[in-house]
Design a protein around this motif. Structure first.
Motif, mmCIF file in Angstrom:
data_model
loop_
_atom_site.group_PDB
_atom_site.id
_atom_site.type_symbol
_atom_site.label_atom_id
_atom_site.label_comp_id
_atom_site.label_asym_id
_atom_site.label_seq_id
_atom_site.Cartn_x
_atom_site.Cartn_y
_atom_site.Cartn_z
ATOM 1 N N VAL A 79 -64.757 3.040 -37.587
ATOM 2 C CA VAL A 79 -64.525 4.242 -36.893
ATOM 3 C C VAL A 79 -63.823 5.030 -37.880
ATOM 4 O O VAL A 79 -62.984 4.718 -38.906
ATOM 5 N N LYS A 80 -64.071 6.571 -37.848
ATOM 6 C CA LYS A 80 -63.731 7.522 -38.661
ATOM 7 C C LYS A 80 -62.748 8.276 -38.035
ATOM 8 O O LYS A 80 -63.143 8.777 -36.841
ATOM 9 N N PHE A 81 -61.462 8.793 -38.216
ATOM 10 C CA PHE A 81 -60.687 9.531 -37.569
ATOM 11 C C PHE A 81 -60.228 10.884 -38.248
ATOM 12 O O PHE A 81 -60.108 10.762 -39.701
ATOM 13 N N SER A 82 -59.952 11.774 -37.756
ATOM 14 C CA SER A 82 -59.419 12.973 -38.366
ATOM 15 C C SER A 82 -57.599 12.418 -38.154
ATOM 16 O O SER A 82 -57.495 12.001 -37.135
ATOM 17 N N ALA A 83 -57.087 12.837 -39.326
ATOM 18 C CA ALA A 83 -55.496 12.311 -39.083
ATOM 19 C C ALA A 83 -54.580 13.646 -39.474
ATOM 20 O O ALA A 83 -55.008 14.252 -40.290
ATOM 21 N N ARG A 84 -53.447 13.588 -38.799
ATOM 22 C CA ARG A 84 -52.582 14.464 -38.887
ATOM 23 C C ARG A 84 -51.282 14.220 -39.002
ATOM 24 O O ARG A 84 -50.917 13.515 -37.968
ATOM 25 N N MET A 85 -50.411 14.189 -39.844
ATOM 26 C CA MET A 85 -49.055 13.549 -39.982
ATOM 27 C C MET A 85 -48.162 14.438 -39.353
ATOM 28 O O MET A 85 -48.117 15.656 -39.388
ATOM 29 N N GLU A 86 -47.231 13.603 -38.350
ATOM 30 C CA GLU A 86 -46.182 14.415 -37.899
ATOM 31 C C GLU A 86 -45.012 13.355 -37.950
ATOM 32 O O GLU A 86 -44.963 12.147 -37.444
ATOM 33 N N GLY A 87 -44.107 13.714 -38.826
ATOM 34 C CA GLY A 87 -42.967 12.625 -38.965
ATOM 35 C C GLY A 87 -43.503 11.557 -39.554
ATOM 36 O O GLY A 87 -44.224 11.671 -40.692
ATOM 37 N N ASN A 88 -43.307 10.385 -39.149
ATOM 38 C CA ASN A 88 -43.687 9.068 -39.777
ATOM 39 C C ASN A 88 -45.148 8.544 -39.054
ATOM 40 O O ASN A 88 -45.741 7.556 -39.410
ATOM 41 N N PHE A 89 -45.607 9.338 -38.275
ATOM 42 C CA PHE A 89 -46.807 8.971 -37.589
ATOM 43 C C PHE A 89 -47.824 9.823 -38.036
ATOM 44 O O PHE A 89 -47.936 10.997 -38.128
ATOM 45 N N ALA A 90 -49.018 9.172 -38.287
ATOM 46 C CA ALA A 90 -50.328 10.040 -38.204
ATOM 47 C C ALA A 90 -51.046 9.943 -36.733
ATOM 48 O O ALA A 90 -51.197 8.964 -36.297
#
Ligand code: FMN
Length: 180
Positions: A93-104
């Motif tokens: 699977v390909k995801f777009s990823a956006r970091m917020e704090g320690n979570f993507a």
């Protein structure tokens, strides 16, 4: 996400991020209200912050989990590099990823089921995964309690695992510097 083998809870997969090389690391993809992954400071996080993308491979191979926990899989391990697919992967699977704090926070872009595999639960396989989690932490802290836990899981691998689980655990002992 279930179509690709990702169910509610934490799904242990191989995360792949592209930079100058293909970086591989076991990751726990958390499926609940949304899809996310907690990232410590590692190459995966650095690369994902730059590219905004994360690939994952759903795969059962315990050796792949151990090697990618401690180093990167070289190109010979891949059956394709675009998209990155490790040999014997069941789905990618390909995801777009956006970091917020320690979570993507992850959003589905594309995916494919390549194989279907029927397999009973093997405690030796599960024990390799547990030992690898503790192994990556042990390398940072050298905490003797973690070493004991790893050896405890090793006894389960010995009793319940097949050749591949035993090979994976042996590699883990080498990477962590634990030998008995
Ligand atoms: C089963 C398993 C699951 C893991 N899950 C995560 C995770 O969700 N997030 C994370 O940052 N590291 C996780 N780790 C640890 C990383 O895989 C490990 O630190 C790896 O060396 C990071 O590689 P990198 O620096 O190439 O990104 C996990 C390790 C194992 C064995």
């Amino acid at each position: 996400m279930e179509k690709y083998g990702l169910f509610e809870g934490i799904n242990e997969v191989i995360g792949i991020t592209a930079g100058e090389w293909l970086n591989t690391a076991p990751l726990g993809i958390i499926v609940g209200d949304g899809i996310k992954v907690r990232l410590y400071s590692n190459h995966t996080r650095n690369l994902l912050e730059k590219s905004g993308e994360l690939f994952i491979n759903v795969i059962y191979d315990p050796v792949v989990f151990v090697i990618s926990a401690f180093e990167d899989l070289h190109e010979g391990w891949f059956e394709s590099t675009e998209p990155p697919v490790i040999k014997n992967t069941l789905a990618w699977v390909k995801f777009s990823a956006r970091m917020e704090g320690n979570f993507a926070h992850l959003e589905f872009i594309q995916g494919e089921v390549l194989r279907k595999d029927i397999r009973a639960i093997n405690r030796g396989f599960n024990a390799v995964i547990e030992a690898a989690v503790h192994g990556t932490r042990y390398l940072l802290s050298r905490n003797p309690e973690l070493r004991d836990r790893i050896l405890y899981y090793g006894r389960i691998v010995e009793r319940c695992g097949g050749k591949r689980e035993k090979e994976a655990f042996d590699l883990l002992l080498g990477y962590t510097g634990i030998r008995v």
